[in-house]
Scaffold this active site. Structure first.
Site, PDB file in Angstrom:
ATOM      1  N   ASP A 160       0.842  -1.199   0.000  1.00  0.00           N
ATOM      2  CA  ASP A 160       0.000   0.000   0.000  1.00  0.00           C
ATOM      3  C   ASP A 160       0.882   1.257   0.000  1.00  0.00           C
ATOM      4  O   ASP A 160       1.678   1.432  -0.902  1.00  0.00           O
ATOM      5  CB  ASP A 160      -0.964  -0.071   1.194  1.00  0.00           C
ATOM      6  N   HIS A 212      -6.951  -6.847  -0.451  1.00  0.00           N
ATOM      7  CA  HIS A 212      -5.888  -5.848  -0.388  1.00  0.00           C
ATOM      8  C   HIS A 212      -4.819  -6.191   0.634  1.00  0.00           C
ATOM      9  O   HIS A 212      -3.633  -5.962   0.405  1.00  0.00           O
ATOM     10  CB  HIS A 212      -6.514  -4.490  -0.055  1.00  0.00           C
TER      11      HIS A 212
END
Length: 296
Positions: free
Chosen positions: A104, A276
């Protein structure tokens, strides 16, 4: 959260950085993402430490690292500044050259680090992102809805800081649930890890830094990225790009590997099961992919 690791406080030229160090072998730097900290690696770092000297840090402003004030150009929270911190951390620990893996926001720092410090980064891995400039330039309604926080957190005048501060625990759970494919109530996140994430979210200075991170992404980071693209600068080191099959990245782009190949000619790419938060959702698959790449 990282059993057997030693905590360190390292003063760099830009910020004081919190780090956890463990294991033996070639040095491997792990960089977390939003809305998390070094604790997100708790399911993979001990396994990686069997083969590597693992350094899991908190980015400036996140976790237990130093909070810096924002500035009009958002330079204090640019990925260039964050990357510089981490290179200096590794040097302070005796690692002039090293591997790095980022998730991320940490993956965006990893991308910048591999460009700015090509003499330091041996191999790099990015988890569940495409380059920042590509996110903005390929934006459509579906992506804007999924990544609404990119546009909420960049609002000026302390608006997101104030609203998050009204109920930090609610926003944290919402952020983890909306960005991921499972959510904080689906057994994905360890209670101790959640407590560590919330510890920072209850600090208004940390929330401000996180907002500044996103403000930098929409301003000064784009300037740096577009300058590199115009100059034809690409990653010199081998790059591993991983993404979750069920993540926003996995669902939104037809060919993630093709996007990255324009930036990294020496590319290895793979989609892993999960959303994610791959290091927490699919730790074994993440470990196997990282070990295979960094020992290859």
């Amino acid at each position: 959260m990282l059993s057997g690791f030693v905590e360190r406080r390292i003063v760099t030229s830009g910020a004081e950085i919190h780090a956890c160090v463990g294991g033996n072998g070639p040095p491997l730097l792990l960089l977390h993402g939003f809305p998390q900290c070094h604790a997100m690696w708790h399911r993979v770092a001990p396994e990686l430490a069997r083969r590597f000297t693992v350094v899991a840090t908190d980015l400036r402003g996140y976790g237990r690292s130093e909070r810096l004030p924002g500035d009009p150009q958002h330079a204090n929270h640019s990925k260039r500044a964050m990357a510089q911190d981490q290179v200096e951390v590794m040097r302070a620990l005796g690692h002039e050259r090293f591997f790095v893996a980022g998730h991320d926001r940490g993956a965006r720092v990893t991308h910048r680090m591999a460009l700015d410090h090509s003499d330091r980064v041996l191999r790099a891995a990015v988890i569940d992102i495409v380059p920042t400039v590509e996110v903005f330039e390929r934006l459509d309604q579906a992506m804007a809805t999924a990544y609404y926080h990119w546009f909420f957190l960049i609002q000026p005048g302390g608006l997101p800081e104030h609203l998050i501060g009204l109920d930090a625990a609610f926003y944290l759970r919402r952020a983890l649930g909306s960005i991921g494919s499972g959510g904080a109530n689906a057994g994905v996140f360890d209670d101790a890890a959640l407590a560590e994430y919330l510890r920072a979210f209850r600090d208004p200075a940390a929330v401000h830094c996180m907002c500044e991170d996103y403000r930098a992404a929409a301003t000064i980071d784009l300037v740096h990225d577009r300058e590199d693209r115009a100059a034809g600068r690409k990653l010199a080191c081998p790059l591993l790009a991983l993404w979750g099959q069920a993540s926003v990245v996995g669902r939104s782009y037809d060919d993630v590997a093709a996007i990255w190949r324009a930036y990294a000619p020496n590319l290895t790419a793979a989609a892993l099961p999960g959303g994610h938060f791959l290091p927490e959702e699919s730790p074994q698959e993440t470990v196997e992919a990282l070990v295979g790449f960094f020992t290859g």
